[in-house]
Design a protein around this motif. Sequence first.
Motif, short mmCIF file in Angstrom:
data_model
loop_
_atom_site.label_atom_id
_atom_site.label_comp_id
_atom_site.label_asym_id
_atom_site.label_seq_id
_atom_site.Cartn_x
_atom_site.Cartn_y
_atom_site.Cartn_z
N ALA A 16 0.84 -1.19 0.00
CA ALA A 16 0.00 0.00 0.00
C ALA A 16 0.88 1.24 0.00
N PRO A 17 0.45 2.28 -0.71
CA PRO A 17 1.18 3.55 -0.62
C PRO A 17 0.95 4.17 0.76
N ILE A 18 1.84 5.03 1.13
CA ILE A 18 1.73 5.73 2.41
C ILE A 18 1.00 7.05 2.16
N ASP A 19 -0.10 7.24 2.86
CA ASP A 19 -0.92 8.44 2.67
C ASP A 19 -0.40 9.62 3.48
N ALA A 20 0.19 9.36 4.64
CA ALA A 20 0.70 10.43 5.50
C ALA A 20 1.71 9.86 6.48
N GLY A 25 4.11 8.29 13.49
CA GLY A 25 3.54 7.15 12.82
C GLY A 25 3.26 7.37 11.34
N PHE A 26 2.44 6.48 10.78
CA PHE A 26 2.15 6.45 9.35
C PHE A 26 0.68 6.14 9.12
N ARG A 27 0.15 6.63 8.00
CA ARG A 27 -1.21 6.27 7.55
C ARG A 27 -1.09 5.61 6.18
N PHE A 28 -1.77 4.47 6.04
CA PHE A 28 -1.79 3.73 4.78
C PHE A 28 -3.02 2.83 4.78
N ALA A 29 -3.57 2.56 3.61
CA ALA A 29 -4.69 1.63 3.45
C ALA A 29 -5.83 1.93 4.43
N GLU A 30 -6.16 3.20 4.59
CA GLU A 30 -7.23 3.65 5.48
C GLU A 30 -7.02 3.23 6.94
N MET A 31 -5.76 3.04 7.32
CA MET A 31 -5.41 2.70 8.71
C MET A 31 -4.28 3.61 9.16
#
Length: 128
Positions: A16-20, A25-31
């Motif tokens: 999954a790409p990293i959204d933020a 931490g990190f946000r990816f795949a709506e998590m």
Amino acid sequence: MAKGIEMRQAHFPGRAPIDAYGNGGFRFAEMSHRGSVLMLPSGVYAWDAVEGDPLSLEKFKRVLDEAREIEVLLVGTGREIRPLPAELKAALRAQNISSDPMSTGAAVRTYNVMLAESRAVAAALIAV
């Protein structure tokens, strides 16, 4: 009878790409995930690395276990760029993995581009 809370190793089974990123931490795949992560062909894993930790060979065992599917490893070393130890670079090179240390922000951006290009990329990202 209830056994209580069962703690499991954090893992997202997929790429999954990293959204933020940021705030530790990190946000990816709506998590979202608090802490560092390994973005590997088999999925996303919690990683016990923190900024300033030695980048030991032991911390990269999971990466080496998946070496056949990785051509490039991006290492987000935190806010500042830190060189990889010679032992780690040699172990990665022996598995035909090109390694590139950079700040975590740069590693996130580069990972997303390479992932979109369907490249054999992995990332070890220290949370900032």
